[in-house]
Design a protein around this motif. Structure first.
Motif, PDB file in Angstrom:
ATOM      1  N   CYS A 211      51.281  88.741  41.057  1.00 53.00           N
ATOM      2  CA  CYS A 211      51.188  89.367  39.738  1.00 53.00           C
ATOM      3  C   CYS A 211      52.059  90.614  39.677  1.00 53.00           C
ATOM      4  O   CYS A 211      52.426  91.192  40.709  1.00 53.00           O
ATOM      5  CB  CYS A 211      49.734  89.713  39.410  1.00 53.00           C
ATOM      6  SG  CYS A 211      48.934  90.798  40.616  1.00 53.00           S
ATOM      7  N   ALA A 212      52.376  91.023  38.469  1.00 54.92           N
ATOM      8  CA  ALA A 212      53.149  92.244  38.233  1.00 54.92           C
ATOM      9  C   ALA A 212      52.814  92.756  36.844  1.00 54.92           C
ATOM     10  O   ALA A 212      52.721  91.960  35.889  1.00 54.92           O
ATOM     11  CB  ALA A 212      54.650  91.977  38.352  1.00 54.92           C
ATOM     12  N   SER A 213      52.577  94.048  36.730  1.00 59.13           N
ATOM     13  CA  SER A 213      52.267  94.680  35.438  1.00 59.13           C
ATOM     14  C   SER A 213      51.052  94.029  34.765  1.00 59.13           C
ATOM     15  O   SER A 213      51.002  93.907  33.539  1.00 59.13           O
ATOM     16  CB  SER A 213      53.482  94.628  34.504  1.00 59.13           C
ATOM     17  OG  SER A 213      54.613  95.239  35.090  1.00 59.13           O
ATOM     18  N   GLY A 214      50.106  93.578  35.560  1.00 59.64           N
ATOM     19  CA  GLY A 214      48.896  92.984  35.015  1.00 59.64           C
ATOM     20  C   GLY A 214      49.080  91.569  34.487  1.00 59.64           C
ATOM     21  O   GLY A 214      48.171  91.030  33.849  1.00 59.64           O
ATOM     22  N   ARG A 215      50.225  90.964  34.787  1.00 56.94           N
ATOM     23  CA  ARG A 215      50.497  89.606  34.303  1.00 56.94           C
ATOM     24  C   ARG A 215      50.688  88.656  35.488  1.00 56.94           C
ATOM     25  O   ARG A 215      51.116  89.067  36.571  1.00 56.94           O
ATOM     26  CB  ARG A 215      51.764  89.591  33.433  1.00 56.94           C
ATOM     27  CG  ARG A 215      51.665  90.409  32.164  1.00 56.94           C
ATOM     28  CD  ARG A 215      52.862  90.138  31.248  1.00 56.94           C
ATOM     29  NE  ARG A 215      54.095  90.676  31.777  1.00 56.94           N
ATOM     30  CZ  ARG A 215      54.637  91.845  31.420  1.00 56.94           C
ATOM     31  NH1 ARG A 215      54.022  92.611  30.537  1.00 56.94           N
ATOM     32  NH2 ARG A 215      55.777  92.247  31.952  1.00 56.94           N
ATOM     33  N   VAL A 242      44.270  91.609  41.757  1.00 61.33           N
ATOM     34  CA  VAL A 242      43.776  92.060  40.452  1.00 61.33           C
ATOM     35  C   VAL A 242      42.793  91.033  39.894  1.00 61.33           C
ATOM     36  O   VAL A 242      43.076  89.831  39.905  1.00 61.33           O
ATOM     37  CB  VAL A 242      44.950  92.273  39.465  1.00 61.33           C
ATOM     38  CG1 VAL A 242      44.432  92.674  38.087  1.00 61.33           C
ATOM     39  CG2 VAL A 242      45.907  93.319  40.015  1.00 61.33           C
ATOM     40  N   LYS A 243      41.647  91.501  39.398  1.00 57.03           N
ATOM     41  CA  LYS A 243      40.595  90.573  38.984  1.00 57.03           C
ATOM     42  C   LYS A 243      40.864  89.945  37.618  1.00 57.03           C
ATOM     43  O   LYS A 243      40.388  88.836  37.341  1.00 57.03           O
ATOM     44  CB  LYS A 243      39.252  91.297  38.960  1.00 57.03           C
ATOM     45  CG  LYS A 243      38.772  91.695  40.363  1.00 57.03           C
ATOM     46  CD  LYS A 243      37.390  92.322  40.327  1.00 57.03           C
ATOM     47  CE  LYS A 243      36.893  92.672  41.723  1.00 57.03           C
ATOM     48  NZ  LYS A 243      35.527  93.276  41.699  1.00 57.03           N
ATOM     49  N   SER A 244      41.591  90.635  36.768  1.00 63.90           N
ATOM     50  CA  SER A 244      41.872  90.094  35.429  1.00 63.90           C
ATOM     51  C   SER A 244      43.367  90.184  35.157  1.00 63.90           C
ATOM     52  O   SER A 244      43.963  91.256  35.279  1.00 63.90           O
ATOM     53  CB  SER A 244      41.101  90.878  34.352  1.00 63.90           C
ATOM     54  OG  SER A 244      41.382  90.367  33.065  1.00 63.90           O
ATOM     55  N   LEU A 245      43.958  89.018  34.809  1.00 58.60           N
ATOM     56  CA  LEU A 245      45.399  88.952  34.586  1.00 58.60           C
ATOM     57  C   LEU A 245      45.690  88.401  33.198  1.00 58.60           C
ATOM     58  O   LEU A 245      44.918  87.609  32.653  1.00 58.60           O
ATOM     59  CB  LEU A 245      46.059  88.049  35.634  1.00 58.60           C
ATOM     60  CG  LEU A 245      46.022  88.510  37.083  1.00 58.60           C
ATOM     61  CD1 LEU A 245      46.545  87.411  37.997  1.00 58.60           C
ATOM     62  CD2 LEU A 245      46.844  89.783  37.250  1.00 58.60           C
ATOM     63  N   SER A 246      46.828  88.770  32.695  1.00 59.02           N
ATOM     64  CA  SER A 246      47.310  88.225  31.428  1.00 59.02           C
ATOM     65  C   SER A 246      48.268  87.076  31.724  1.00 59.02           C
ATOM     66  O   SER A 246      49.116  87.189  32.607  1.00 59.02           O
ATOM     67  CB  SER A 246      48.025  89.309  30.626  1.00 59.02           C
ATOM     68  OG  SER A 246      48.689  88.768  29.502  1.00 59.02           O
ATOM     69  N   LEU A 247      48.116  85.980  30.976  1.00 65.56           N
ATOM     70  CA  LEU A 247      49.055  84.854  31.063  1.00 65.56           C
ATOM     71  C   LEU A 247      49.771  84.786  29.727  1.00 65.56           C
ATOM     72  O   LEU A 247      49.257  84.206  28.755  1.00 65.56           O
ATOM     73  CB  LEU A 247      48.303  83.550  31.346  1.00 65.56           C
ATOM     74  CG  LEU A 247      49.171  82.327  31.651  1.00 65.56           C
ATOM     75  CD1 LEU A 247      49.891  82.485  32.993  1.00 65.56           C
ATOM     76  CD2 LEU A 247      48.321  81.049  31.667  1.00 65.56           C
ATOM     77  N   PRO A 248      50.965  85.406  29.632  1.00 67.95           N
ATOM     78  CA  PRO A 248      51.683  85.434  28.338  1.00 67.95           C
ATOM     79  C   PRO A 248      51.977  84.022  27.822  1.00 67.95           C
ATOM     80  O   PRO A 248      52.174  83.093  28.622  1.00 67.95           O
ATOM     81  CB  PRO A 248      52.968  86.188  28.678  1.00 67.95           C
ATOM     82  CG  PRO A 248      52.647  86.978  29.897  1.00 67.95           C
ATOM     83  CD  PRO A 248      51.688  86.127  30.679  1.00 67.95           C
ATOM     84  N   PRO A 249      52.020  83.855  26.516  1.00 64.70           N
ATOM     85  CA  PRO A 249      52.226  82.521  25.956  1.00 64.70           C
ATOM     86  C   PRO A 249      53.655  82.010  26.130  1.00 64.70           C
ATOM     87  O   PRO A 249      54.592  82.820  26.222  1.00 64.70           O
ATOM     88  CB  PRO A 249      51.895  82.693  24.484  1.00 64.70           C
ATOM     89  CG  PRO A 249      52.198  84.141  24.221  1.00 64.70           C
ATOM     90  CD  PRO A 249      51.846  84.882  25.479  1.00 64.70           C
TER      91      PRO A 249
END
Length: 251
Positions: A211-215, A242-249
């Motif tokens: 992951c990087a930058s929360g993604r 990191v326990k919570s990540l963003s998966l950009p569309p």
């Protein structure tokens, strides 16, 4: 006169016998029967067994390292940081890229080789690079990966990229990770579960999520040289915590 008639009658009988008898070959021998037995000078042509067209061909085996790491980059994350306007082929919204191949990396149990000396050119011909655009849509990336990693595989360019494609085709991407319509919250464990469920034989200790930058950044999967899945502790331990990540569309 009677003698003459007798000669004519004899000739007629001989002609009739010739017409009704079996045709002979020269020297009075019959044609030899056709044999199915091959001789030493006869090439044997065997047909492939049923189903062999579906068999997977063996991949070229590299040397000078212990195993491979296939790195799959979540393209929307990379594009947000590097090409938000979508000018490159990778980030063009019309191409709708999700996971693309970042690289296939020769790896050792500890550390990895890089930028090795090779008899091959540093430059990857465009004709070869274009054959990879469906999974690796950038000549710059293709060239960089060859110079840094492919040169350490013990293979020529064509064989290295053939193994790279074969490794990508070994991995089934589940539908939930192929196309994402809106920004989604997830975590590394959920992504690993989705991938191991879709790929029989793939275990959690054979892959990792970075992951990087929360993604979500990349998924890295370990293979033996014959492209069977294998464990890789060093790679697994380096995964995202990191326990919570963003998966950009996807576009």
């Amino acid at each position: 006169m009677s003698g003459f008639r007798g000669m004519i009658a004899l000739a007629s009988l001989l002609a009739l016998a010739a017409c009704s008898g079996e045709e002979k070959t020269p020297q009075g021998k019959k044609d030899p029967p056709v044999s199915n037995t091959t001789t030493a000078n006869t090439p044997i042509i065997s047909k492939p067994a049923t189903g062999t067209r579906q068999m997977t061909q063996a991949v070229p085996i590299g040397s000078g390292f212990d195993f491979y790491v296939l790195s799959l980059s979540w393209s929307p994350s990379w594009c947000l940081d590097n090409d938000p306007s979508g000018r490159s082929m990778q980030c063009d919204p019309d191409n709708n890229h999700g996971f693309i191949v970042h690289g296939l990396w020769p790896q050792n149990e500890q550390g990895y080789p890089e930028f090795c000396r090779s008899r091959e050119s540093d430059r990857v011909p465009e004709a070869l690079g274009r054959t990879l655009f469906d999974i690796m849509p950038s000549m710059g990336l293709i060239g960089h990966e060859w110079r840094k990693h492919g040169s350490c595989s013990g293979l020529g360019q064509k064989d290295y990229f053939a193994v790279l494609r074969a490794a990508r085709e070994k991995v089934a991407i589940p539908p939930a990770l192929q196309s994402v319509g809106s920004n989604r919250k997830t975590n590394a464990a959920d992504i690993e579960t989705a991938l191991t469920s879709a790929n029989p034989g793939l275990q959690r200790d054979a892959l990792t999520v970075t992951c990087a930058s929360g993604r979500v950044d990349e998924v890295r999967i370990c293979f033996n040289k014959d492209l069977s899945f294998r464990t890789c502790g060093e790679i697994d331990r380096a995964g995202c915590k990191v326990k919570s990540l963003s998966l950009p569309p996807t576009p």
